[in-house]
Design a protein around this motif. Structure first.
Motif, PDB file in Angstrom:
ATOM      1  N   VAL A   1      68.742  40.831  26.949  1.00 45.61           N
ATOM      2  CA  VAL A   1      67.897  42.018  26.977  1.00 45.61           C
ATOM      3  C   VAL A   1      67.598  42.363  28.427  1.00 45.61           C
ATOM      4  O   VAL A   1      67.111  41.513  29.179  1.00 45.61           O
ATOM      5  N   LEU A   2      67.915  43.600  28.829  1.00 45.21           N
ATOM      6  CA  LEU A   2      67.602  44.088  30.165  1.00 45.21           C
ATOM      7  C   LEU A   2      66.466  45.095  30.053  1.00 45.21           C
ATOM      8  O   LEU A   2      66.606  46.129  29.395  1.00 45.21           O
ATOM      9  N   GLY A   3      65.347  44.793  30.676  1.00 48.27           N
ATOM     10  CA  GLY A   3      64.207  45.696  30.627  1.00 48.27           C
ATOM     11  C   GLY A   3      63.710  46.026  32.016  1.00 48.27           C
ATOM     12  O   GLY A   3      63.638  45.152  32.879  1.00 48.27           O
ATOM     13  N   VAL A   4      63.349  47.293  32.233  1.00 47.53           N
ATOM     14  CA  VAL A   4      62.851  47.720  33.535  1.00 47.53           C
ATOM     15  C   VAL A   4      61.386  48.106  33.425  1.00 47.53           C
ATOM     16  O   VAL A   4      60.967  48.743  32.464  1.00 47.53           O
ATOM     17  N   SER A   5      60.577  47.676  34.361  1.00 48.04           N
ATOM     18  CA  SER A   5      59.159  47.975  34.443  1.00 48.04           C
ATOM     19  C   SER A   5      58.440  47.609  33.154  1.00 48.04           C
ATOM     20  O   SER A   5      58.437  46.443  32.753  1.00 48.04           O
ATOM     21  N   ARG A   6      57.835  48.566  32.437  1.00 49.51           N
ATOM     22  CA  ARG A   6      57.162  48.204  31.195  1.00 49.51           C
ATOM     23  C   ARG A   6      58.124  47.564  30.207  1.00 49.51           C
ATOM     24  O   ARG A   6      57.741  46.711  29.400  1.00 49.51           O
ATOM     25  N   GLY A   7      59.403  47.958  30.253  1.00 46.06           N
ATOM     26  CA  GLY A   7      60.404  47.334  29.401  1.00 46.06           C
ATOM     27  C   GLY A   7      60.632  45.876  29.720  1.00 46.06           C
ATOM     28  O   GLY A   7      61.137  45.118  28.877  1.00 46.06           O
ATOM     29  N   SER A   8      60.249  45.436  30.940  1.00 50.79           N
ATOM     30  CA  SER A   8      60.380  44.023  31.291  1.00 50.79           C
ATOM     31  C   SER A   8      59.458  43.149  30.461  1.00 50.79           C
ATOM     32  O   SER A   8      59.751  41.978  30.209  1.00 50.79           O
ATOM     33  N   GLU A   9      58.327  43.715  30.041  1.00 48.09           N
ATOM     34  CA  GLU A   9      57.415  42.963  29.182  1.00 48.09           C
ATOM     35  C   GLU A   9      58.095  42.646  27.849  1.00 48.09           C
ATOM     36  O   GLU A   9      58.031  41.516  27.346  1.00 48.09           O
ATOM     37  N   ALA A  10      58.742  43.661  27.263  1.00 50.57           N
ATOM     38  CA  ALA A  10      59.433  43.456  25.990  1.00 50.57           C
ATOM     39  C   ALA A  10      60.622  42.519  26.156  1.00 50.57           C
ATOM     40  O   ALA A  10      60.900  41.693  25.276  1.00 50.57           O
ATOM     41  N   ALA A  11      61.345  42.611  27.282  1.00 49.45           N
ATOM     42  CA  ALA A  11      62.493  41.731  27.517  1.00 49.45           C
ATOM     43  C   ALA A  11      62.052  40.275  27.576  1.00 49.45           C
ATOM     44  O   ALA A  11      62.677  39.386  26.965  1.00 49.45           O
ATOM     45  N   GLN A  12      60.969  40.003  28.288  1.00 50.97           N
ATOM     46  CA  GLN A  12      60.479  38.628  28.395  1.00 50.97           C
ATOM     47  C   GLN A  12      59.965  38.107  27.063  1.00 50.97           C
ATOM     48  O   GLN A  12      60.263  36.969  26.667  1.00 50.97           O
ATOM     49  N   THR A  13      59.174  38.921  26.371  1.00 53.32           N
ATOM     50  CA  THR A  13      58.615  38.454  25.103  1.00 53.32           C
ATOM     51  C   THR A  13      59.683  38.269  24.040  1.00 53.32           C
ATOM     52  O   THR A  13      59.590  37.350  23.211  1.00 53.32           O
ATOM     53  N   MET A  14      60.726  39.110  24.048  1.00 50.91           N
ATOM     54  CA  MET A  14      61.828  38.925  23.106  1.00 50.91           C
ATOM     55  C   MET A  14      62.557  37.608  23.353  1.00 50.91           C
ATOM     56  O   MET A  14      62.886  36.884  22.409  1.00 50.91           O
ATOM     57  N   ALA A  15      62.803  37.276  24.614  1.00 49.19           N
ATOM     58  CA  ALA A  15      63.467  36.008  24.934  1.00 49.19           C
ATOM     59  C   ALA A  15      62.596  34.819  24.542  1.00 49.19           C
ATOM     60  O   ALA A  15      63.097  33.767  24.116  1.00 49.19           O
TER      61      ALA A  15
END
Length: 433
Positions: free
Chosen positions: A274-288
């Motif tokens: 999962v590649l997430g940028v800015s606010r999307g980084s929160e979702a990328a980390q929590t998904m992992a």
């Protein structure tokens, strides 16, 4: 790029090797353009030498000019047009060496739109014919409809044009397929890019944008598919069939998208990232963290270590006290986001001049954490870059979004993207344990 909302009040918008095989040309192969008449009479013929005439937009190209008079002042320019019809140009002035050559990867320009030896400087430093380059974005068009854009290279000296050559930058290699996904049919809203049917299974990639909403960067997805990775640019809010605001978005929605992507025939189901940028980084980390059986790696561009409050684009105070994310029907509030159950690696990319939030400190902290096997995660730190230093390199980009400074400089952001993107690709190409 994303513009985070401070807890309680602050928010805002944020504002691919398979390049046409058989068309790539070696340095000396057919790259000569006609010189001006005066140069032909003198028996000289300037040559624009390129190692590739057609290349993926994130691939560096070696540009060399030969056949010049030793010691002469030579100007090399680039010209391109974006999807709005706006003209962009870059410029660099060189002194030809004793052999009558200019090598952009070797030589430092005397003047121009960039400083220092930089083989791709003439591309990322292009400026618009109108407007402030720091606040204007070069947008070549949607990858699903515009497969490439063209850059014209021109060599001039003494007021005469000596040579010209076109360079084509592509988003999709031959055989890449695209499909629009809708909530009504697919349960998610996204733009799916699939690599050619032949070839080995590779890591599928789920891309998440930030608080600007809508689809994540489709060009990044197209470039990844051109390298063999099934890639899905996902919308999780701000599009048809999805909520208008970043407010209580369930992780289960991302899990549905990840499962759909993992089920594609070209996907290696063990290696989803999962590649997430800015606010999307929160979702990328929590998904992992919360779905280690589904997600192997995560890339957190310009990240936060915490989950922030909800964000409502039309009402900056409306998200106050509300959670941006949920899991199993409950608000998800994490400070910091734990990363100890992650099966693979979280690669964090942070900028030291990020004017929206302290992404460099967050990336450094992520790099110090350990995964489920006890291995450290990774961090890439760029002290002079800003909040626009994400995804693929070599495209002109701004350092302001939505009327607000994002930090960094065009040069610093260009360096960060050129350095970090190949490392992201290496992470995706790594064999899962």
């Amino acid at each position: 790029m994303s513009r985070p909302g401070r807890r309680g009040s602050r928010g805002g918008r944020e504002a691919l090797r398979a390049a046409s095989a058989g068309l790539a040309l070696l340095l000396a192969a057919g790259c000569t353009q006609d010189s001006g008449p005066d140069d032909r009479r003198r028996g000289r013929a300037a040559t624009v030498e390129l190692d590739q005439l057609v290349a993926l937009a994130d691939e560096p190209v070696h540009i060399r000019i030969s056949g010049l008079t030793a010691g002469t002042k030579t100007t090399v320019t680039t010209h391109a047009t974006d999807h709005r019809g706006m003209a962009w140009s870059g410029r660099a002035v060189f002194t030809a060496d004793a052999d009558g050559t200019v090598d952009l990867a070797r030589d430092t320009p005397r003047a121009g739109t960039y400083r220092g030896a930089d083989g791709m400087g003439l591309l990322w430093s292009m400026k618009p014919a109108e407007g402030d380059p720091d606040a204007t974005w070069f947008i070549p068009g949607a990858a699903r409809t515009t497969a490439a854009y063209r850059v014209r290279l021109t060599v001039a000296s003494g007021g005469r044009t000596l040579a010209e050559r076109d360079l084509t930058r592509t988003w999709t290699s031959a055989g890449v397929r695209h499909k629009n996904l809708t909530v009504s049919t697919d349960k998610v809203r996204g733009s799916l890019f699939l690599p050619p049917a032949h070839g080995p299974r590779q890591a599928p990639v789920l891309l998440l944008g930030g608080s600007e909403g809508g689809l994540a960067d489709e060009r990044a997805a197209a470039l990844l598919a051109s390298r063999g990775h099934p890639a899905l640019s996902l919308c999780y809010f701000g599009c048809r069939g999805r909520p208008e605001n970043l407010d209580g978005i369930p992780l289960e929605y991302f899990a549905t998208a990840a499962q759909l992507l993992r089920d594609q025939p070209q996907a290696d189901p063990r290696r989803l990232a999962v590649l997430g940028v800015s606010r999307g980084s929160e979702a990328a980390q929590t998904m992992a963290q919360y779905y280690p059986g589904l997600v192997h790696d995560a890339v957190a561009y310009l990240p936060s270590r915490d989950t922030w409050d909800a964000y409502h684009p039309g009402c900056l105070s409306c998200g106050q006290g509300r959670a941006a994310w949920s899991h199993h029907g409950k608000d998800l509030r994490l400070a910091p986001i734990p990363l100890d159950r992650v099966r693979g690696t979280v690669l964090a990319v942070g900028s030291g001049d990020d004017r929206l939030w302290p992404s460099l400190a967050a990336a450094r902290s992520i790099g110090q954490q350990r995964n489920a096997a006890g291995r450290k995660h990774q961090a890439l730190l760029y002290p002079k870059a800003g909040h626009a230093a994400a995804f693929y390199p070599y495209l002109p980009s701004a350092v302001q979004g939505g009327g607000r400074p994002l930090g960094g400089t065009r040069a610093a952001d260009a360096h960060a993207k050129a350095d970090s993107w190949p490392q992201v690709l290496r992470l995706l190409e790594r064999t899962a344990p």
